[in-house]
Structure formats: structure tokens, C-alpha cells
Design a protein around this motif. Structure first.
Motif, PDB file in Angstrom:
ATOM      1  N   ARG A 122      27.789  52.868  58.855  1.00  0.00           N
ATOM      2  CA  ARG A 122      26.979  53.276  57.711  1.00  0.00           C
ATOM      3  C   ARG A 122      27.357  52.479  56.465  1.00  0.00           C
ATOM      4  O   ARG A 122      26.486  51.939  55.776  1.00  0.00           O
ATOM      5  CB  ARG A 122      27.164  54.779  57.445  1.00  0.00           C
ATOM      6  N   GLN A 123      28.639  52.383  56.187  1.00  0.00           N
ATOM      7  CA  GLN A 123      29.072  51.661  54.991  1.00  0.00           C
ATOM      8  C   GLN A 123      28.676  50.194  55.034  1.00  0.00           C
ATOM      9  O   GLN A 123      28.252  49.624  54.018  1.00  0.00           O
ATOM     10  CB  GLN A 123      30.585  51.803  54.813  1.00  0.00           C
ATOM     11  N   ARG A 124      28.789  49.573  56.196  1.00  0.00           N
ATOM     12  CA  ARG A 124      28.421  48.159  56.313  1.00  0.00           C
ATOM     13  C   ARG A 124      26.915  47.989  56.141  1.00  0.00           C
ATOM     14  O   ARG A 124      26.447  47.054  55.497  1.00  0.00           O
ATOM     15  CB  ARG A 124      28.900  47.596  57.668  1.00  0.00           C
ATOM     16  N   TRP A 125      26.131  48.892  56.752  1.00  0.00           N
ATOM     17  CA  TRP A 125      24.673  48.863  56.647  1.00  0.00           C
ATOM     18  C   TRP A 125      24.267  48.953  55.179  1.00  0.00           C
ATOM     19  O   TRP A 125      23.452  48.170  54.696  1.00  0.00           O
ATOM     20  CB  TRP A 125      24.083  50.017  57.461  1.00  0.00           C
ATOM     21  N   VAL A 126      24.849  49.901  54.451  1.00  0.00           N
ATOM     22  CA  VAL A 126      24.538  50.084  53.031  1.00  0.00           C
ATOM     23  C   VAL A 126      24.942  48.841  52.235  1.00  0.00           C
ATOM     24  O   VAL A 126      24.172  48.348  51.407  1.00  0.00           O
ATOM     25  CB  VAL A 126      25.230  51.350  52.473  1.00  0.00           C
ATOM     26  N   ALA A 127      26.140  48.330  52.485  1.00  0.00           N
ATOM     27  CA  ALA A 127      26.620  47.154  51.739  1.00  0.00           C
ATOM     28  C   ALA A 127      25.693  45.957  51.939  1.00  0.00           C
ATOM     29  O   ALA A 127      25.348  45.262  50.977  1.00  0.00           O
ATOM     30  CB  ALA A 127      28.046  46.805  52.167  1.00  0.00           C
ATOM     31  N   ASP A 138      20.021  42.649  45.899  1.00  0.00           N
ATOM     32  CA  ASP A 138      20.371  41.751  44.798  1.00  0.00           C
ATOM     33  C   ASP A 138      19.821  40.348  45.034  1.00  0.00           C
ATOM     34  O   ASP A 138      19.281  39.717  44.124  1.00  0.00           O
ATOM     35  CB  ASP A 138      21.887  41.675  44.620  1.00  0.00           C
ATOM     36  N   GLU A 139      19.958  39.864  46.250  1.00  0.00           N
ATOM     37  CA  GLU A 139      19.515  38.496  46.571  1.00  0.00           C
ATOM     38  C   GLU A 139      18.017  38.303  46.420  1.00  0.00           C
ATOM     39  O   GLU A 139      17.565  37.223  46.028  1.00  0.00           O
ATOM     40  CB  GLU A 139      19.939  38.133  47.995  1.00  0.00           C
ATOM     41  N   ILE A 140      17.229  39.333  46.717  1.00  0.00           N
ATOM     42  CA  ILE A 140      15.768  39.179  46.597  1.00  0.00           C
ATOM     43  C   ILE A 140      15.262  39.654  45.236  1.00  0.00           C
ATOM     44  O   ILE A 140      14.058  39.713  45.014  1.00  0.00           O
ATOM     45  CB  ILE A 140      15.005  39.877  47.734  1.00  0.00           C
ATOM     46  N   ASN A 141      16.199  39.984  44.354  1.00  0.00           N
ATOM     47  CA  ASN A 141      15.859  40.418  42.999  1.00  0.00           C
ATOM     48  C   ASN A 141      15.061  41.712  42.939  1.00  0.00           C
ATOM     49  O   ASN A 141      14.123  41.848  42.145  1.00  0.00           O
ATOM     50  CB  ASN A 141      15.133  39.301  42.230  1.00  0.00           C
TER      51      ASN A 141
END
Length: 157
Positions: free
Chosen positions: A89-94, A101-104
Motif C-alpha cells: 500500500r505504501q509503495r503504491w501510494v508513493a 507530481d510528474e504529470i503536473n
């Protein structure tokens, strides 16, 4: 002067093309991630599109997922017995937030607060449901609807 209506999270984000771009780029990361790739390597080619439509509908977009692709009940069923962990879950969210952020995706505090709140809520439910075998839920349970929450709307300052 007429007051402008508060846009939905879907509208504020930029509409369906933004959600489809988000999930396309996100699942590229998922499939190259050592922790998540084993969980998702057998997903259908349509999976990321279904996830885009699901999130978009939750955020006030068109009812594409619930009218054409499934239901809240069916989405939850897809997680049964997958045995997801808190680390998954944490990795999926991260990765999703990194992709946002990358796609603005809009980064104003009000939008991000609502976006992150839903992602946290939804992924925690996914983990819970992934560790049960049978779902005791009304099959007609409506889709979740997510709004601006406590801030009440976007910061236009």
C-alpha cells in the motif's frame, strides 16, 4: 456579481485525459517496481483505464466506471484474497503521488489534501479487503463520492 460554482475535483484536475495520463504513467512505474510488479504483472491491458475511470468518477467525473465497467462492489471484489500488505500500500501510494507530481496534477494544498485523503482511504480499504476471502457488502452499494472536504473548495487566492 454572480458567485462561481465550486468545481468538482475531477474538473479541477483537468478532466478525464488527466486521470488517464496519471494511471498510464503510474502503472508503467508499478510494472517496473520490484515490490508491486508481482502483484500487477497479470493485470489486463484495460486495468489502468478502469482505475482512471473509477477515480475520475469518485472525484465527480462521468459515471463511466459504474455504468460501463463495473461497480464499487465489483472493484472491491477484485481485491479479495490478494493478500496485500502495508508495504504494498505504501509503495503504491508513493508511486502514485510521484506520478501526480510528474504529470503536473494540481498541487494546490486544497486539491492535494482531498486527493491524498482519498488515496489513503481507498488503499487502506483495499488492503483490508485483500485479506478476506468473502465480501459481506451490499452489491448495490453506491460508488464513493469524494469532494473538497474540510477546505471546502480550491484556494483561489
Amino acid at each position: 456579481m454572480k458567485e462561481q460554482p465550486i468545481p468538482t475535483l475531477f474538473e479541477w484536475a483537468g478532466g478525464m485525459p488527466v486521470f488517464e495520463k496519471l494511471t498510464d504513467h503510474f502503472y508503467e512505474k508499478v510494472l517496473s517496481d520490484p515490490l508491486l510488479e508481482p502483484v500487477f504483472k497479470h493485470m489486463s491491458k484495460e486495468h489502468q483505464l478502469h482505475v482512471a475511470h473509477f477515480i475520475a468518477e469518485v472525484f465527480g467525473g462521468p459515471e463511466m466506471y459504474s455504468s460501463e465497467e463495473g461497480s464499487h462492489f465489483k472493484m472491491i471484489q477484485k481485491h479479495l484474497a490478494k493478500h496485500l500488505t502495508e508495504q504494498h500500500r505504501q509503495r503504491w501510494v508513493a508511486l502514485l503521488l510521484e506520478t501526480a507530481d510528474e504529470i503536473n496534477l494540481p498541487d494546490d494544498p486544497e486539491f492535494r489534501s482531498a486527493f491524498v485523503a482519498y488515496i489513503e482511504w481507498g488503499t487502506r480499504i483495499a488492503v483490508l479487503n485483500s485479506n478476506i476471502e468473502n465480501l459481506e457488502m451490499n452489491p448495490d452499494e453506491p460508488m464513493p463520492k469524494w469532494g473538497w472536504g474540510v477546505p471546502g473548495g480550491p484556494y483561489l487566492g
